[in-house]
Design a protein around this motif. Structure first.
Motif, PDB file in Angstrom:
ATOM      1  N   PHE A 105       0.806   1.722  -5.117  1.00 18.49           N
ATOM      2  CA  PHE A 105      -0.318   2.085  -4.263  1.00 18.49           C
ATOM      3  C   PHE A 105      -1.658   2.000  -4.996  1.00 18.49           C
ATOM      4  O   PHE A 105      -2.707   2.119  -4.368  1.00 18.49           O
ATOM      5  N   PHE A 106      -1.612   1.797  -6.307  1.00 19.09           N
ATOM      6  CA  PHE A 106      -2.855   1.735  -7.086  1.00 19.09           C
ATOM      7  C   PHE A 106      -3.207   0.318  -7.516  1.00 19.09           C
ATOM      8  O   PHE A 106      -4.119   0.124  -8.312  1.00 19.09           O
ATOM      9  N   ILE A 107      -2.499  -0.657  -6.957  1.00 17.43           N
ATOM     10  CA  ILE A 107      -2.953  -2.039  -7.122  1.00 17.43           C
ATOM     11  C   ILE A 107      -4.148  -2.213  -6.190  1.00 17.43           C
ATOM     12  O   ILE A 107      -4.020  -2.071  -4.973  1.00 17.43           O
ATOM     13  N   PRO A 108      -5.317  -2.480  -6.729  1.00 15.08           N
ATOM     14  CA  PRO A 108      -6.509  -2.528  -5.863  1.00 15.08           C
ATOM     15  C   PRO A 108      -6.469  -3.682  -4.879  1.00 15.08           C
ATOM     16  O   PRO A 108      -5.949  -4.756  -5.173  1.00 15.08           O
ATOM     17  N   TYR A 109      -6.994  -3.411  -3.695  1.00 10.51           N
ATOM     18  CA  TYR A 109      -7.122  -4.385  -2.619  1.00 10.51           C
ATOM     19  C   TYR A 109      -5.766  -4.870  -2.095  1.00 10.51           C
ATOM     20  O   TYR A 109      -5.692  -5.922  -1.457  1.00 10.51           O
ATOM     21  N   LEU A 110      -4.725  -4.102  -2.336  1.00  9.36           N
ATOM     22  CA  LEU A 110      -3.422  -4.437  -1.764  1.00  9.36           C
ATOM     23  C   LEU A 110      -3.315  -3.893  -0.342  1.00  9.36           C
ATOM     24  O   LEU A 110      -2.905  -4.598   0.576  1.00  9.36           O
ATOM     25  N   LEU A 111      -3.689  -2.627  -0.152  1.00  8.71           N
ATOM     26  CA  LEU A 111      -3.574  -1.979   1.150  1.00  8.71           C
ATOM     27  C   LEU A 111      -4.846  -2.157   1.974  1.00  8.71           C
ATOM     28  O   LEU A 111      -5.948  -2.173   1.420  1.00  8.71           O
ATOM     29  N   PRO A 112      -4.716  -2.271   3.296  1.00  7.19           N
ATOM     30  CA  PRO A 112      -5.916  -2.300   4.144  1.00  7.19           C
ATOM     31  C   PRO A 112      -6.571  -0.925   4.171  1.00  7.19           C
ATOM     32  O   PRO A 112      -5.904   0.095   3.958  1.00  7.19           O
ATOM     33  N   VAL A 113      -7.874  -0.871   4.399  1.00  9.18           N
ATOM     34  CA  VAL A 113      -8.561   0.414   4.514  1.00  9.18           C
ATOM     35  C   VAL A 113      -8.908   0.737   5.962  1.00  9.18           C
ATOM     36  O   VAL A 113      -9.325   1.856   6.260  1.00  9.18           O
ATOM     37  N   ASP A 115      -8.370   2.113   9.482  1.00  6.17           N
ATOM     38  CA  ASP A 115      -7.501   3.222   9.882  1.00  6.17           C
ATOM     39  C   ASP A 115      -6.310   2.765  10.717  1.00  6.17           C
ATOM     40  O   ASP A 115      -5.166   3.166  10.464  1.00  6.17           O
ATOM     41  N   ASP A 116      -6.550   1.946  11.726  1.00  2.00           N
ATOM     42  CA  ASP A 116      -5.456   1.518  12.598  1.00  2.00           C
ATOM     43  C   ASP A 116      -4.436   0.681  11.846  1.00  2.00           C
ATOM     44  O   ASP A 116      -3.215   0.850  12.015  1.00  2.00           O
ATOM     45  N   ASP A 117      -4.905  -0.221  10.995  1.00  2.48           N
ATOM     46  CA  ASP A 117      -3.996  -1.080  10.235  1.00  2.48           C
ATOM     47  C   ASP A 117      -3.134  -0.260   9.273  1.00  2.48           C
ATOM     48  O   ASP A 117      -1.923  -0.476   9.178  1.00  2.48           O
ATOM     49  N   ILE A 118      -3.751   0.665   8.557  1.00  2.34           N
ATOM     50  CA  ILE A 118      -2.999   1.409   7.547  1.00  2.34           C
ATOM     51  C   ILE A 118      -1.952   2.303   8.198  1.00  2.34           C
ATOM     52  O   ILE A 118      -0.833   2.448   7.698  1.00  2.34           O
ATOM     53  N   ILE A 119      -2.273   2.892   9.336  1.00  4.78           N
ATOM     54  CA  ILE A 119      -1.305   3.757  10.021  1.00  4.78           C
ATOM     55  C   ILE A 119      -0.137   2.936  10.545  1.00  4.78           C
ATOM     56  O   ILE A 119       1.033   3.304  10.398  1.00  4.78           O
ATOM     57  N   ASP A 120      -0.436   1.792  11.133  1.00  4.98           N
ATOM     58  CA  ASP A 120       0.625   0.920  11.629  1.00  4.98           C
ATOM     59  C   ASP A 120       1.506   0.444  10.478  1.00  4.98           C
ATOM     60  O   ASP A 120       2.738   0.391  10.601  1.00  4.98           O
ATOM     61  N   PHE A 121       0.892   0.125   9.357  1.00  2.00           N
ATOM     62  CA  PHE A 121       1.650  -0.313   8.179  1.00  2.00           C
ATOM     63  C   PHE A 121       2.623   0.767   7.724  1.00  2.00           C
ATOM     64  O   PHE A 121       3.797   0.498   7.456  1.00  2.00           O
ATOM     65  N   PHE A 122       2.169   2.010   7.637  1.00  2.00           N
ATOM     66  CA  PHE A 122       3.047   3.087   7.178  1.00  2.00           C
ATOM     67  C   PHE A 122       4.180   3.344   8.170  1.00  2.00           C
ATOM     68  O   PHE A 122       5.273   3.749   7.772  1.00  2.00           O
ATOM     69  N   ARG A 123       3.931   3.107   9.436  1.00  2.00           N
ATOM     70  CA  ARG A 123       4.995   3.293  10.430  1.00  2.00           C
ATOM     71  C   ARG A 123       6.066   2.214  10.326  1.00  2.00           C
ATOM     72  O   ARG A 123       7.252   2.478  10.555  1.00  2.00           O
ATOM     73  N   HIS A 234     -11.300  -0.587  -2.114  1.00  2.00           N
ATOM     74  CA  HIS A 234     -10.174  -1.045  -2.943  1.00  2.00           C
ATOM     75  C   HIS A 234      -8.840  -0.378  -2.656  1.00  2.00           C
ATOM     76  O   HIS A 234      -7.812  -0.806  -3.177  1.00  2.00           O
ATOM     77  N   GLY A 235      -8.823   0.681  -1.833  1.00  2.00           N
ATOM     78  CA  GLY A 235      -7.521   1.279  -1.580  1.00  2.00           C
ATOM     79  C   GLY A 235      -7.565   2.513  -0.709  1.00  2.00           C
ATOM     80  O   GLY A 235      -8.635   3.016  -0.348  1.00  2.00           O
ATOM     81  N   GLN A 236      -6.385   2.980  -0.367  1.00  2.00           N
ATOM     82  CA  GLN A 236      -6.196   4.186   0.431  1.00  2.00           C
ATOM     83  C   GLN A 236      -5.494   5.236  -0.425  1.00  2.00           C
ATOM     84  O   GLN A 236      -4.609   4.911  -1.214  1.00  2.00           O
ATOM     85  N   LEU A 335       2.623  -6.510   4.785  1.00  2.00           N
ATOM     86  CA  LEU A 335       1.178  -6.495   5.004  1.00  2.00           C
ATOM     87  C   LEU A 335       0.651  -7.771   5.641  1.00  2.00           C
ATOM     88  O   LEU A 335      -0.498  -7.811   6.100  1.00  2.00           O
ATOM     89  N   GLU A 336       1.491  -8.792   5.704  1.00  2.00           N
ATOM     90  CA  GLU A 336       1.020 -10.090   6.196  1.00  2.00           C
ATOM     91  C   GLU A 336       0.399 -10.034   7.586  1.00  2.00           C
ATOM     92  O   GLU A 336      -0.622 -10.696   7.845  1.00  2.00           O
ATOM     93  N   PRO A 337       0.942  -9.245   8.524  1.00  2.00           N
ATOM     94  CA  PRO A 337       0.319  -9.216   9.857  1.00  2.00           C
ATOM     95  C   PRO A 337      -1.132  -8.726   9.863  1.00  2.00           C
ATOM     96  O   PRO A 337      -1.858  -8.992  10.831  1.00  2.00           O
ATOM     97  N   TYR A 338      -1.545  -8.023   8.810  1.00  2.00           N
ATOM     98  CA  TYR A 338      -2.893  -7.451   8.799  1.00  2.00           C
ATOM     99  C   TYR A 338      -3.896  -8.331   8.050  1.00  2.00           C
ATOM    100  O   TYR A 338      -5.095  -8.030   8.060  1.00  2.00           O
ATOM    101  N   GLN A 339      -3.418  -9.383   7.409  1.00  2.00           N
ATOM    102  CA  GLN A 339      -4.292 -10.195   6.566  1.00  2.00           C
ATOM    103  C   GLN A 339      -5.313 -10.990   7.375  1.00  2.00           C
ATOM    104  O   GLN A 339      -6.426 -11.231   6.935  1.00  2.00           O
ATOM    105  N   SER A 340      -4.932 -11.400   8.563  1.00  2.00           N
ATOM    106  CA  SER A 340      -5.811 -12.267   9.365  1.00  2.00           C
ATOM    107  C   SER A 340      -6.723 -11.491  10.295  1.00  2.00           C
ATOM    108  O   SER A 340      -7.518 -12.070  11.024  1.00  2.00           O
TER     109      SER A 340
END
Length: 341
Positions: A105-113, A115-123, A234-236, A335-340
């Motif tokens: 989780f501390f690799i920078p710029y790996l996770l979206p910031v 709100d909707d994307d990050i919540i969907d990702f965790f689900r 850079h991260g959440q 994470l690929e669905p959130y990249q575009s």
């Protein structure tokens, strides 16, 4: 033994005594749950929603301990592994010393910031919901829920827009090797410190900055001694609710389901609660102090930091080997669905 350790040991001893006394008297149980934050902060809100569900749907009770009441993060994890606490809510920033792969989780710029994307990702993430529970189980922990608390924001003694601006600054990090690598890549000097020393370290200029989500910067008063807020994107900040696995396995099937349902209930609430919280807390900070500045990096400025992220990613693979590499590959697939977007 330090005073802190003596106090922590004394409190732990008292809890053990209470557990022994209680276990012989009633079928309903008092479950002990510790987290890392203050009253009203995100982990505290999550804990109270978990407690609310458990107590509404069973005769069990949940006793919540906030930051400092049983020691610091390493203390409450130790107490959970010993079975003194049944539940602990702790960030991978500290769990990473126990479970190296959690440092992903501390690799920078790996996770979206977003709100909707990050919540969907965790689900939906296979890495989080299928791979991580196995890693936590190896340490005697039942991983119940991982959830985001908000975008990480850097505070510093001066505004920062480039790695050159970070040069010469001691930036406080959690005791997490990969987070230290991130700030070395960003041009700063990482300085691991426990939370209890951060405010004083900023006040006395031992450190010149730190990172945290906005609500923690506000509730901890960090803006008072580190007034320049930098949104690097850079991260959440991520955290996790865990149970002592022996305790969890000793529960009946119905009670195990109760715990899982309570975790889901708290997760559903917190994912509605966190979006918008950063803006609300930032407004409070700006109202409280005219000295605060807010810097939001442009895409071009952010790209300079993003270009330095691959070395942190490689360091993660070096630290965790094939398991870490497989986890990272799954993260990227998830994470690929959130990249575009």
């Amino acid at each position: 033994m330090t005073l802190k350790k003596r106090l922590t040991t004394a409190v732990a001893g008292a809890l053990i005594t209470g557990m022994v006394a209680f276990s012989s008297t009633a079928a309903a149980a008092n479950w002990r749950y510790a987290h890392e934050e203050f009253e009203g902060d995100v982990q505290d809100v999550f804990a109270h929603k978990f407690k609310e569900y458990v107590e509404e749907h069973s005769d069990n009770t949940v006793q919540i301990f906030r930051f400092g009441e049983l020691g610091e993060s390493d203390d409450i994890m130790e107490q959970t592994q010993m079975g003194i606490l049944q539940f602990v809510n702790q960030s991978p920033g500290f769990t990473g010393s126990l479970i190296p792969e959690a440092q992903i989780f501390f690799i920078p710029y790996l996770l979206p910031v977003d709100d909707d994307d990050i919540i969907d990702f965790f689900r939906t993430s296979k890495a989080i919901n299928e791979m991580f529970p196995e890693l936590y189980a190896e340490q005697g922990l039942e991983l119940l829920k991982m959830y985001p608390e908000g975008e990480m924001v850097v505070t510093a003694d001066t505004p920062v827009r480039s790695p050159e601006d970070f040069r010469g600054k001691n930036i406080r990090t959690m005791t997490n090797p990969l987070l230290s690598e991130t700030y070395r890549a960003f041009g700063a000097t990482p300085t691991p410190l426990p939370w209890g020393e951060v405010y004083g370290g900023l006040q006395t200029n031992i450190i010149q900055g730190q990172e945290n989500p906005i609500f923690w910067i506000q509730s901890g008063g960090l803006y008072e001694v580190s007034p320049n807020l930098i949104f690097t994107g850079h991260g959440q900040f991520t955290t996790a609710l865990m149970a002592n696995q022996d305790f969890f396995n000793s529960l009946s099937a119905d009670e195990q389901q109760l715990v899982r349902d309570a975790s889901e209930y708290a997760f559903d609430y917190i994912t509605e609660y966190v979006p918008g919280l950063s803006d609300e807390m930032l407004d409070k900070i700006l109202e409280a102090s005219p000295d605060v500045t807010v810097t939001r990096l442009t895409e071009e400025e952010r790209q300079v930091f993003m270009d330095r992220a691959p070395r942190v990613e490689q360091r993660f693979i070096d630290m965790t080997g094939e398991r870490g590499e497989a986890l990272l590959e799954q993260f990227k697939a998830d994470l690929e669905p959130y990249q575009s977007r």
